[in-house]
Scaffold this motif. Sequence first.
Motif, mmCIF file in Angstrom:
data_model
loop_
_atom_site.group_PDB
_atom_site.id
_atom_site.type_symbol
_atom_site.label_atom_id
_atom_site.label_comp_id
_atom_site.label_asym_id
_atom_site.label_seq_id
_atom_site.Cartn_x
_atom_site.Cartn_y
_atom_site.Cartn_z
ATOM 1 N N GLU A 141 -68.202 5.409 -54.212
ATOM 2 C CA GLU A 141 -66.909 5.789 -54.773
ATOM 3 C C GLU A 141 -65.823 5.893 -53.717
ATOM 4 O OE1 GLU A 141 -66.860 9.058 -57.526
ATOM 5 O OE2 GLU A 141 -68.752 8.418 -58.420
ATOM 6 N N ASP A 142 -66.196 6.244 -52.494
ATOM 7 C CA ASP A 142 -65.205 6.405 -51.420
ATOM 8 C C ASP A 142 -64.841 5.082 -50.743
ATOM 9 O OD1 ASP A 142 -67.492 5.886 -49.924
ATOM 10 O OD2 ASP A 142 -67.432 7.764 -48.798
ATOM 11 N N GLY A 143 -65.342 3.971 -51.280
ATOM 12 C CA GLY A 143 -65.018 2.660 -50.733
ATOM 13 C C GLY A 143 -66.042 2.123 -49.745
ATOM 14 N N LYS A 144 -66.967 2.966 -49.328
ATOM 15 C CA LYS A 144 -68.020 2.502 -48.431
ATOM 16 C C LYS A 144 -68.951 1.583 -49.212
ATOM 17 C CE LYS A 144 -67.860 6.484 -45.394
ATOM 18 N NZ LYS A 144 -68.521 7.719 -44.972
ATOM 19 N N ILE A 145 -69.666 0.764 -48.465
ATOM 20 C CA ILE A 145 -70.551 -0.203 -49.114
ATOM 21 C C ILE A 145 -71.895 -0.236 -48.383
ATOM 22 C CG2 ILE A 145 -69.611 -2.142 -47.787
ATOM 23 C CD1 ILE A 145 -69.910 -3.835 -50.383
ATOM 24 N N VAL A 146 -72.965 -0.289 -49.149
ATOM 25 C CA VAL A 146 -74.307 -0.424 -48.588
ATOM 26 C C VAL A 146 -74.721 -1.879 -48.797
ATOM 27 C CG1 VAL A 146 -76.713 0.335 -48.655
ATOM 28 C CG2 VAL A 146 -74.873 1.974 -49.159
ATOM 29 N N TRP A 147 -74.791 -2.607 -47.683
ATOM 30 C CA TRP A 147 -75.156 -4.022 -47.705
ATOM 31 C C TRP A 147 -76.672 -4.156 -47.684
ATOM 32 C CZ3 TRP A 147 -71.111 -7.350 -48.143
ATOM 33 C CH2 TRP A 147 -69.849 -6.895 -47.753
ATOM 34 N N ASP A 148 -77.186 -5.232 -48.247
ATOM 35 C CA ASP A 148 -78.611 -5.539 -48.234
ATOM 36 C C ASP A 148 -78.788 -6.900 -47.574
ATOM 37 O OD1 ASP A 148 -81.281 -6.421 -49.066
ATOM 38 O OD2 ASP A 148 -81.217 -4.758 -50.494
ATOM 39 N N ASP A 149 -79.716 -7.006 -46.618
ATOM 40 C CA ASP A 149 -79.880 -8.278 -45.900
ATOM 41 C C ASP A 149 -80.775 -9.270 -46.624
ATOM 42 O OD1 ASP A 149 -82.524 -7.343 -45.368
ATOM 43 O OD2 ASP A 149 -82.487 -8.229 -43.362
ATOM 44 N N HIS A 150 -81.219 -8.944 -47.833
ATOM 45 C CA HIS A 150 -82.120 -9.841 -48.562
ATOM 46 C C HIS A 150 -81.555 -11.259 -48.635
ATOM 47 C CE1 HIS A 150 -85.258 -10.967 -51.425
ATOM 48 N NE2 HIS A 150 -84.303 -11.632 -52.055
ATOM 49 N N GLY A 151 -80.276 -11.374 -48.940
ATOM 50 C CA GLY A 151 -79.644 -12.683 -49.076
ATOM 51 C C GLY A 151 -79.654 -13.517 -47.806
ATOM 52 N N THR A 152 -79.760 -12.882 -46.646
ATOM 53 C CA THR A 152 -79.772 -13.643 -45.387
ATOM 54 C C THR A 152 -81.052 -14.432 -45.213
ATOM 55 O OG1 THR A 152 -80.747 -11.870 -44.021
ATOM 56 C CG2 THR A 152 -78.332 -11.919 -44.211
ATOM 57 N N LYS A 153 -82.080 -14.051 -45.945
ATOM 58 C CA LYS A 153 -83.402 -14.650 -45.791
ATOM 59 C C LYS A 153 -83.791 -15.542 -46.954
ATOM 60 C CE LYS A 153 -84.743 -10.402 -45.489
ATOM 61 N NZ LYS A 153 -85.471 -9.151 -45.408
ATOM 62 N N CYS A 154 -82.890 -15.729 -47.887
ATOM 63 C CA CYS A 154 -83.285 -16.411 -49.118
ATOM 64 C C CYS A 154 -82.238 -17.417 -49.586
ATOM 65 C CB CYS A 154 -83.541 -15.381 -50.208
ATOM 66 S SG CYS A 154 -84.140 -16.130 -51.734
ATOM 67 N N GLY A 155 -82.585 -18.674 -49.481
ATOM 68 C CA GLY A 155 -81.692 -19.742 -49.907
ATOM 69 C C GLY A 155 -81.389 -19.729 -51.389
ATOM 70 N N THR A 156 -82.339 -19.280 -52.206
ATOM 71 C CA THR A 156 -82.104 -19.216 -53.646
ATOM 72 C C THR A 156 -80.985 -18.231 -53.941
ATOM 73 O OG1 THR A 156 -84.416 -19.785 -54.097
ATOM 74 C CG2 THR A 156 -83.175 -18.774 -55.897
ATOM 75 N N CYS A 157 -81.044 -17.060 -53.335
ATOM 76 C CA CYS A 157 -80.004 -16.038 -53.534
ATOM 77 C C CYS A 157 -78.645 -16.567 -53.098
ATOM 78 C CB CYS A 157 -80.313 -14.789 -52.713
ATOM 79 S SG CYS A 157 -81.910 -14.039 -53.009
ATOM 80 N N LEU A 158 -78.616 -17.151 -51.910
ATOM 81 C CA LEU A 158 -77.365 -17.683 -51.353
ATOM 82 C C LEU A 158 -76.791 -18.788 -52.229
ATOM 83 C CD1 LEU A 158 -78.503 -17.806 -47.638
ATOM 84 C CD2 LEU A 158 -76.637 -16.385 -48.518
#
Length: 178
Positions: free
Chosen positions: A119-136
Amino acid sequence: MKKRQLVLTMTLGVCFLITGCGNKSDDEHKNHQEESQGKQQASHEEHENHLPNGDIQELTASIDVMPGFLDKQPDEIAAIYAEAPKYKELLESMPCFCGCGDSAGHKDNYDCFVAENKEDGKIVWDDHGTKCGTCLEIAAISMSASADGKTPLEIRKMIDEKYKEGYAKPTPTPMPAS
């Protein structure tokens, strides 16, 4: 026009850059998970934000501050991460077909990149997409199609059709409104 060009470049870059983790056989996927878990246990103290499946989550001050795990990633991957929060609603209506629904508890393609928008504008990123061509690829195709004027429902139908065979079970993502 610039945004459309950027998204198209991201799409093409991802297509040539990485093969999808959803294309791996079950044995290869299991070996990848076991390897990730082994690495996680060996370096647990270094990565306090490691999840049981090996993914890393990192909190930043806003969507404009990229996570450190992108520092050594190709520009195409960093570009997709930078754009993903801007397409939050769209990517939340797109399923992922890499198996992350089961392995990581993801509900949609957005979860492959962002774990939480605070809610305060901060964001929790997940690195899953860096390892997966399907996601990307799903994210890049979806964002590009949106930039071209396609509706979320049209994009969803296109994604469902493209990934209906040869990929893992999709995330449990509701259809977008028509």
